[in-house]
Design a protein around this motif. Sequence first.
Motif, PDB file in Angstrom:
ATOM      1  N   VAL A  49       1.019  -1.046   0.236  1.00  0.00           N
ATOM      2  CA  VAL A  49       0.049  -0.025  -0.311  1.00  0.00           C
ATOM      3  C   VAL A  49       0.797   1.137  -0.506  1.00  0.00           C
ATOM      4  O   VAL A  49       1.352   1.732   1.193  1.00  0.00           O
ATOM      5  CB  VAL A  49      -0.667  -0.353   1.074  1.00  0.00           C
ATOM      6  N   LYS A  90      -2.005  -3.083   6.124  1.00  0.00           N
ATOM      7  CA  LYS A  90      -2.544  -2.241   5.114  1.00  0.00           C
ATOM      8  C   LYS A  90      -4.288  -2.194   4.526  1.00  0.00           C
ATOM      9  O   LYS A  90      -3.915  -0.889   4.036  1.00  0.00           O
ATOM     10  CB  LYS A  90      -1.847  -3.630   3.162  1.00  0.00           C
ATOM     11  N   LEU A 104      -3.208   0.059  -3.192  1.00  0.00           N
ATOM     12  CA  LEU A 104      -3.420  -1.287  -3.182  1.00  0.00           C
ATOM     13  C   LEU A 104      -2.608  -1.395  -4.644  1.00  0.00           C
ATOM     14  O   LEU A 104      -2.883  -2.042  -5.168  1.00  0.00           O
ATOM     15  CB  LEU A 104      -4.151  -2.155  -2.714  1.00  0.00           C
TER      16      LEU A 104
END
Length: 201
Positions: free
Chosen positions: A97, A137, A148
Amino acid sequence: KKDIWDYAAIIAGVVIAGLTLFLACIAWIQAKAAKESADALINSERAWISITIKHDPGIDEVMLSFVEKKIMHFDCFFENFGRTPAKLESCQIVSMVCPLDDLPPEPDFGKDTIGLERVVVVPRDKVPQPIEVDETKVARLASGDEQLVIYGVVHYFDVFNKTHYSRFRFHCQRGLPIEGDDSLVPFEPERNGPASYHEAT
């Protein structure tokens, strides 16, 4: 002192040498053409593995709430678009991320390798490899400033016992509500990135 027969012998030797060289060149050209023809045939008949990524159907709920302890689940599909079976050897998959600009121009797959047990993928079939994105994340996606990114490489054999690899990279941006609509923009993986992330042999 050389007579006419000596000169004739020299000329004959030169002619024979030239003819031998000419025949050798012809043989080399024919061999090269035969190899190129064989390579073209193999490439038309061999396996070609391509990658797609699909997320868990319930992922929109995760994206809507960003509840802690939530984990995203994806499936990375290795699909054979060739004419003969492929035998999967291993893969490396990385999830990050971050802002897209922070990714290096050349992919770093790390040291973790997933063995694929030489699973056979017949033409037009695909094999899933699950991916988990942990809650840390997921929480970082809440700001909307980061995305992402899932990238990796899969190694496989074709029926001619030659090894190949296919690289891939996808990114997913947080789905935001459309104005006047409470639903989310679908959180769909999108293929992107420089050519080095998409090399295939």
